[in-house]
Design a protein around this motif. Sequence first.
Motif, PDB file in Angstrom:
ATOM      1  N   GLU A   1       0.842  -1.210   0.000  1.00  0.00           N
ATOM      2  CA  GLU A   1       0.000   0.000   0.000  1.00  0.00           C
ATOM      3  C   GLU A   1       0.869   1.249   0.000  1.00  0.00           C
ATOM      4  O   GLU A   1       0.539   2.235  -0.669  1.00  0.00           O
ATOM      5  CB  GLU A   1      -0.951   0.000   1.201  1.00  0.00           C
ATOM      6  N   GLU A   2       1.973   1.222   0.727  1.00  0.00           N
ATOM      7  CA  GLU A   2       2.880   2.382   0.768  1.00  0.00           C
ATOM      8  C   GLU A   2       3.494   2.627  -0.608  1.00  0.00           C
ATOM      9  O   GLU A   2       3.586   3.773  -1.059  1.00  0.00           O
ATOM     10  CB  GLU A   2       3.970   2.164   1.823  1.00  0.00           C
ATOM     11  N   GLU A   3       3.886   1.560  -1.303  1.00  0.00           N
ATOM     12  CA  GLU A   3       4.428   1.706  -2.655  1.00  0.00           C
ATOM     13  C   GLU A   3       3.353   2.231  -3.605  1.00  0.00           C
ATOM     14  O   GLU A   3       3.645   3.058  -4.481  1.00  0.00           O
ATOM     15  CB  GLU A   3       4.971   0.368  -3.152  1.00  0.00           C
ATOM     16  N   ALA A   4       2.120   1.778  -3.432  1.00  0.00           N
ATOM     17  CA  ALA A   4       1.021   2.268  -4.271  1.00  0.00           C
ATOM     18  C   ALA A   4       0.818   3.769  -4.057  1.00  0.00           C
ATOM     19  O   ALA A   4       0.620   4.516  -5.016  1.00  0.00           O
ATOM     20  CB  ALA A   4      -0.271   1.494  -3.978  1.00  0.00           C
ATOM     21  N   LYS A   5       0.888   4.225  -2.800  1.00  0.00           N
ATOM     22  CA  LYS A   5       0.766   5.661  -2.506  1.00  0.00           C
ATOM     23  C   LYS A   5       1.895   6.441  -3.180  1.00  0.00           C
ATOM     24  O   LYS A   5       1.668   7.508  -3.757  1.00  0.00           O
ATOM     25  CB  LYS A   5       0.818   5.907  -0.997  1.00  0.00           C
ATOM     26  N   THR A   6       3.101   5.898  -3.090  1.00  0.00           N
ATOM     27  CA  THR A   6       4.253   6.558  -3.713  1.00  0.00           C
ATOM     28  C   THR A   6       4.068   6.627  -5.228  1.00  0.00           C
ATOM     29  O   THR A   6       4.337   7.658  -5.847  1.00  0.00           O
ATOM     30  CB  THR A   6       5.555   5.811  -3.366  1.00  0.00           C
TER      31      THR A   6
ATOM     32  N   VAL B   1       1.260   6.693  -6.892  1.00  0.00           N
ATOM     33  CA  VAL B   1       0.227   7.709  -7.177  1.00  0.00           C
ATOM     34  C   VAL B   1       0.862   9.105  -7.150  1.00  0.00           C
ATOM     35  O   VAL B   1       0.601   9.933  -8.038  1.00  0.00           O
ATOM     36  CB  VAL B   1      -0.944   7.600  -6.176  1.00  0.00           C
ATOM     37  N   THR B   2       1.687   9.367  -6.173  1.00  0.00           N
ATOM     38  CA  THR B   2       2.362  10.666  -6.063  1.00  0.00           C
ATOM     39  C   THR B   2       3.278  10.900  -7.261  1.00  0.00           C
ATOM     40  O   THR B   2       3.285  11.990  -7.849  1.00  0.00           O
ATOM     41  CB  THR B   2       3.163  10.752  -4.745  1.00  0.00           C
ATOM     42  N   LEU B   3       4.045   9.889  -7.626  1.00  0.00           N
ATOM     43  CA  LEU B   3       4.960  10.031  -8.765  1.00  0.00           C
ATOM     44  C   LEU B   3       4.195  10.234 -10.070  1.00  0.00           C
ATOM     45  O   LEU B   3       4.591  11.072 -10.898  1.00  0.00           O
ATOM     46  CB  LEU B   3       5.867   8.803  -8.866  1.00  0.00           C
ATOM     47  N   LEU B   4       3.114   9.516 -10.260  1.00  0.00           N
ATOM     48  CA  LEU B   4       2.323   9.677 -11.481  1.00  0.00           C
ATOM     49  C   LEU B   4       1.661  11.058 -11.541  1.00  0.00           C
ATOM     50  O   LEU B   4       1.523  11.642 -12.622  1.00  0.00           O
ATOM     51  CB  LEU B   4       1.291   8.559 -11.614  1.00  0.00           C
TER      52      LEU B   4
ATOM     53  N   LYS C   1       3.053  13.730 -10.357  1.00  0.00           N
ATOM     54  CA  LYS C   1       4.159  14.597 -10.788  1.00  0.00           C
ATOM     55  C   LYS C   1       4.382  14.483 -12.291  1.00  0.00           C
ATOM     56  O   LYS C   1       4.666  15.482 -12.965  1.00  0.00           O
ATOM     57  CB  LYS C   1       5.435  14.250 -10.018  1.00  0.00           C
ATOM     58  N   VAL C   2       4.243  13.291 -12.831  1.00  0.00           N
ATOM     59  CA  VAL C   2       4.380  13.094 -14.276  1.00  0.00           C
ATOM     60  C   VAL C   2       3.296  13.878 -15.005  1.00  0.00           C
ATOM     61  O   VAL C   2       3.569  14.586 -15.984  1.00  0.00           O
ATOM     62  CB  VAL C   2       4.313  11.591 -14.648  1.00  0.00           C
ATOM     63  N   ARG C   3       2.043  13.780 -14.542  1.00  0.00           N
ATOM     64  CA  ARG C   3       0.944  14.521 -15.197  1.00  0.00           C
ATOM     65  C   ARG C   3       1.185  16.025 -15.133  1.00  0.00           C
ATOM     66  O   ARG C   3       0.945  16.735 -16.122  1.00  0.00           O
ATOM     67  CB  ARG C   3      -0.409  14.162 -14.570  1.00  0.00           C
ATOM     68  N   GLU C   4       1.643  16.525 -14.005  1.00  0.00           N
ATOM     69  CA  GLU C   4       1.934  17.960 -13.884  1.00  0.00           C
ATOM     70  C   GLU C   4       3.050  18.367 -14.848  1.00  0.00           C
ATOM     71  O   GLU C   4       2.982  19.413 -15.482  1.00  0.00           O
ATOM     72  CB  GLU C   4       2.303  18.321 -12.439  1.00  0.00           C
ATOM     73  N   SER C   5       4.066  17.524 -14.976  1.00  0.00           N
ATOM     74  CA  SER C   5       5.160  17.786 -15.908  1.00  0.00           C
ATOM     75  C   SER C   5       4.651  17.810 -17.345  1.00  0.00           C
ATOM     76  O   SER C   5       5.038  18.669 -18.143  1.00  0.00           O
ATOM     77  CB  SER C   5       6.243  16.713 -15.742  1.00  0.00           C
ATOM     78  N   LEU C   6       3.762  16.888 -17.668  1.00  0.00           N
ATOM     79  CA  LEU C   6       3.189  16.844 -19.016  1.00  0.00           C
ATOM     80  C   LEU C   6       2.354  18.088 -19.304  1.00  0.00           C
ATOM     81  O   LEU C   6       2.407  18.636 -20.413  1.00  0.00           O
ATOM     82  CB  LEU C   6       2.328  15.588 -19.186  1.00  0.00           C
ATOM     83  N   LYS C   7       1.588  18.543 -18.312  1.00  0.00           N
ATOM     84  CA  LYS C   7       0.782  19.761 -18.492  1.00  0.00           C
ATOM     85  C   LYS C   7       1.685  20.961 -18.736  1.00  0.00           C
ATOM     86  O   LYS C   7       1.419  21.790 -19.610  1.00  0.00           O
ATOM     87  CB  LYS C   7      -0.100  20.013 -17.272  1.00  0.00           C
ATOM     88  N   THR C   8       2.764  21.065 -17.982  1.00  0.00           N
ATOM     89  CA  THR C   8       3.711  22.173 -18.136  1.00  0.00           C
ATOM     90  C   THR C   8       4.354  22.127 -19.510  1.00  0.00           C
ATOM     91  O   THR C   8       4.474  23.151 -20.187  1.00  0.00           O
ATOM     92  CB  THR C   8       4.786  22.115 -17.027  1.00  0.00           C
TER      93      THR C   8
END
Length: 168
Positions: free
Chosen positions: A134-139, A141-144, A146-153
């Motif tokens: 579950e902790e890895e899944a949370k991590t 989600v956070t990393l993905l 960040k990827v979406r925000e990077s793609l938007k930028t």
Amino acid sequence: MILENEIGIASFRNEWQKASVSILYTYGFLSNGYESFFKRHGLTTQQYNALRILRDQYPKPVSTSVLREKMLDKMSDASRLVSRLGTKGLVKVTQNTADKRLVNILISEEGQKIIGAIDKDLHELDAMMHGLTEEEAKTLVTLLYKVRESLKTAEERVNSSDQVNAEA
């Protein structure tokens, strides 16, 4: 070297390319699993997603533009999707009285039943990710995110660059 062996590539330009290819490769597995699951219920992943949105909005009617905005797959043709769901009797579509160009979409009783039946089996979809804690899944989600925000930028930079070039 695991990814390189799996997809038959000698090497990547850099770790960013490797990460993006890894996401796309993994998406294929996840997408196939979702499609197989929903096919057992007579739906596509996009149809389920639309019904889920409509159920969450019920009893408030939704327009195709709102549906499109909330869909996971932004490339979905919401009008065609609604038409297919209507043919299956899973949604009710009526003319919007305030704006004749719009339609009001509501999940039908039959649509509610199908979603309810699917809810009981959703743990099967969760199981596809049980290789992670579950902790890895949370991590993840956070990393993905960040990827979406990077793609938007990146998209905003491309769009503003295109606008500057068009004005020149």
